[in-house]
Structures are given as C-alpha cells and as structure tokens.
Scaffold this active site. Structure first.
Site: not given
Length: 477
Positions: A78, A87, A181, A405, A432
């Site tokens: 990118c 990113c 993107c 979660d 996460c």
C-alpha cells in the site's frame, strides 16, 4: 537519555503492539538492562532512533533513520503505509508477523500472568492476508493530513479542510485521504472514493470535534463473504433526508451490489462511528453472512467478527476446548449478536448469552430465530457489575462451561469474581488482547483453575493485534 535525543540502536527483539526492542547499557540503572522500545523497527534493524519518552527502566523512541535493514523487511503493497493508522506491519514478512505474535502471547502470559513454562500452540495463519476485513470505518475530518510532497509544493492547497480516510497515528483531528486500502475489497475503495467526491461536490462540511460543527462524521462499509450483501452506513451529526436520498440514488446507480444504505445520526460530541438512532434509505437496514452452517443478521452497529473466514476457525477452537457432550449448561459472556451460542448450539443442552448492548440482544434474538435455534436465550445485563442477581431473578441454572469474549480492555473484576463464585468446570476465554487476557487468567487461576491450553489465531494480518483462546480447567482436590 533525554527526550529528543538521537541514539544509534540495534534491534534484537519485538514487543507487543509492534515495537522493536533494543537493550542498552547505561550507568543510570543498577542492572544495566535499560530497554528502548522503538516504533517502526524490527529485529535485525540498525537505526538512528529519536527518544520520545524516558522512564526509570525504559524509553520509547521512533525510527529517525534506518542504517541497515532487517532481513525480514519487505516492500509494503500500500502506498499509504507508514502514514495512515491502519496496517502497522505490512513491511514485515508474514511468516515473521506470525512468529512474533506467537512470541508475544508467550511473553504476556509469562510476564503479566506469571505463568512459568507456558506452552503455546502454533499460531493459526489467516486464510487471506489481504482483503480479509468485512467492515471498515473511515473518518471525515475538516483537517486533512498533508503529504510531504504537498507541503513542499509551491501550489496552493484548496481542499485541506476536507478529508475522508483513516486517522494518522496519535492524531485525533487529522485524517489522511485514503483512495485505496488492501484490507477490504476493491468495491469498498470505489465506494469510499465516490463518497468523498460526492460530498465535496455538494460542499457538505465534515464534523469538527474541536468546535462541534459540520455534518459528516464517518463512513462505515460492511460486506458479507458468503451472501454478497453490502451495507453503506453514513454517520452524521444530524438529519438531512433530501441529501441522503440523493446520495443513495447515485450509490445505487454506480454500485448495484449495495443492498442497504443506513444513516446513523450521532448527537454526541465525541467522534464515535455509531449513532443515537438510525434511518434506512435503501433495503432492510441489515446484511446477512454465514459462519459455518449458520446464517447471521448484522445491523449497522452490531458486533460481528471482522475476519469472517477466520472467525469459523476461532469458533471451532472454542468448541474444541469446551469439549461439550450435549448435556451442558453454557454461559456465553459478551455474547453480542449470538454468533458463538448459535455456532455451538448443536452440542449443548442450554446456552445463556449475556450482553449489555440492546441492539446486540435484538440481533441475537433475530439470529436464533433465523437459524431455528431453541436452546439459546440472550439476556441483557451489565457485565461491569455483578450479573449474579440476574441469574437469581430469572432462575437461570448454574453453568458447566463459561465462554467469555470480552473487549480489548478485558473483564471487569466483578465479572471475574462472579465466574469464580459460579465455579464452572471449564472456562474458555477468547481475547483480542493477550496482555489483558493474561491479567484476567492470572486472577482466575489464583485458586480454583489451571491454564491448560493457549491457541493464538491470526485474525488481523499486517497489524499487531492477536486473537487467542485460553482453556482453564477446574482443579479437582
């Protein structure tokens, strides 16, 4: 070391949240193990780094100049890489992205969780490393981030007060205009670029979080992977039906793939990509997608795993760790739209999903009906308080297995205390954020439980985010 100082460093490690590690000998510390965390550096790099923060035992820095390159560096795909806040690791070989994520899970559980000799199962790679996201949130701003070439140009910049794209790191106000993107689809890029040109042409102003004026807040694009549904959600500061009708009409003509257009109206002063209420201008206001054999209704503000294909892998691991026989009572905490309870519904006697967000409960009820699942009951409760009174009020049986979660911040200590009081045979903890997961698992394992398995799953290639599933089993005395 002092803030602003330039130092030459050799990077020999990699920390969670994407920082290279350099160890420095210094007279200011007794153990001579002063550590510098360098943003934008990888193991094998030799850099000139600018110090941005200094503490007693460590400093934080950013790369000022690369003297020699890590052998694991690659050319990012990118053109916006390094400027936008999306990113962080697109210039790192994917094999080494996985290696470092594996090491970071192990480090978090040893350092924060205080678990010795943690055995971490090999990380599971993402099926797709580009175009894997089913949702992207883009921001409007009245302060556009100017590129280096624009700043150095003698040309007058006439559109610096309008941008649509992604925030640059550590800047709440300025947004980089993104016209491509690689995290979502090419269709998403086309919708993004059309939206920018449409509202610039109409001379509609972005919302300013400094003076709280302007109309445009966010553009959220959702796409399903299995049903080809596409949702465009425009988040604005107030209503303007005529403008939204014109926008929707042009969208339909250019992109017939779009199945629903939603306008979320946010009355809040803070910049959040969801509204206090919504209006639907095309379709049902929902899209549908599948995980495994199950179909799910997704509203504009409901939580749904961002990487659809990898979500099936994640849920299969949770199911394997739970090892259900079909006779268990299962609690699913932070159950959202009911994806996990429905996914495991064939294998449990009864499943109770606990969630605090009302629209998510509505989605969960709809999804249970959509899939003809009879043994799942969504329950609204505040998981920042004790939820045991809810169990008593509704006469809910005690759990054999708890699946949780939570968001990145982890679980509230009251939720942890409640789980310990309920004393299920197994706890399956999906996270996460391995640092908050390690913190919570340490508390859960203080007396009653032992950490049995850890399985990292890469849901987010080119970022430092890591999904991890932990199995805790009750200690039999």
């Amino acid at each position: 070391m002092k803030k602003g100082e330039l130092v030459e460093l050799t990077i020999n490690g990699y920390a969670f949240e994407g920082k290279g590690i350099a160890k420095v000998n210094t007279e200011n510390t007794e153990n001579k193990k002063f550590v510098v965390f360098v943003n934008g550096a990888y193991p094998g790099d030799k850099v000139i780094a600018e110090i941005t923060k200094v503490r007693k035992t460590y400093a934080v820095a950013r790369v000022n100049k690369l003297l020699s390159f890590s052998p694991h560096r690659i050319t990012p795909l990118c053109k916006h890489f390094g400027i936008c806040g999306g990113c962080k690791q697109q210039d790192l070989n994917y094999e080494y992205q996985l290696k470092f994520k594996q090491e970071q899970v192990k480090d978090a559980f040893e350092r924060i969780g205080a678990f010795n000799y943690v055995s971490v199962l090999p990380i599971i790679p993402s099926k797709n490393v580009f175009y894997y996201r089913n949702k992207m949130e883009f921001s409007f701003s009245d302060e556009r981030w100017l590129t280096e070439s624009e700043i150095n140009s003698d040309l007058e910049i006439t559109d610096k007060n309008f941008s649509l794209g992604l925030h640059v790191p550590n800047n709440f106000y300025k947004v980089l205009d993104v016209n491509e993107c690689y995290l979502q689809s090419e269709l998403s890029n086309s919708i993004l670029n059309f939206t920018r040109s449409f509202f610039k042409r109409k001379k509609v102003l972005p919302y300013s979080i400094k003076n709280h004026t302007g109309f445009l807040r966010n553009l959220v694009i959702r796409q399903s992977f299995h049903t080809n549904d596409v949702m465009v959600n425009l988040v604005t500061s107030n209503e303007n039906d005529q403008l939204l009708i014109e926008y929707t009409d042009e969208l339909k003509k250019l992109f017939p793939q779009i199945t629903t257009v939603v306008n979320n109206i946010s009355l809040k002063k803070s910049q959040v990509a969801f509204g206090d209420y919504e209006k639907v201008f095309l379709g049902s206001g929902f899209i549908y997608d599948k995980i495994g054999d199950w179909k799910f209704r997704i509203s504009s503000n409901s939580f749904f795993q961002t990487n659809t294909l990898q979500a099936e892998t994640l849920y299969n691991i949770a199911l394997e760790f739970a090892d259900l026989s079909g006779n268990e009572i299962v609690y699913d905490l932070f159950s959202g739209a009911g994806t996990i309870p429905i996914f495991i519904s064939k294998y449990a006697k009864e499943i109770f999903g606990f969630e605090s967000v009302a629209p998510a409960i509505d989605d969960a009820v709809a999804n249970a009906s959509l899939n003809n699942v009879k043994n799942f009951k969504p329950i609204r409760t505040d998981l920042n308080k004790s939820f045991i009174p809810t169990l008593t009020e509704q006469k809910i049986p005690l759990p054999d297995v708890v699946i949780t979660d939570p968001p990145r911040s982890g679980m509230n200590h009251k939720t942890i205390e409640d789980i310990l009081k309920l004393s299920p045979k197994k706890i399956v903890y999906i996270s996460c954020n391995p640092t908050t997961q390690a913190r919570d698992v340490k508390l859960l394992c203080k007396e009653k439980y032992q950490l049995t398995k850890l399985q990292p799953v890469d849901m987010f290639p080119h970022t430092y985010h890591i999904e991890c599933v932990a199995l805790l089993t009750k200690i039999i005395k």
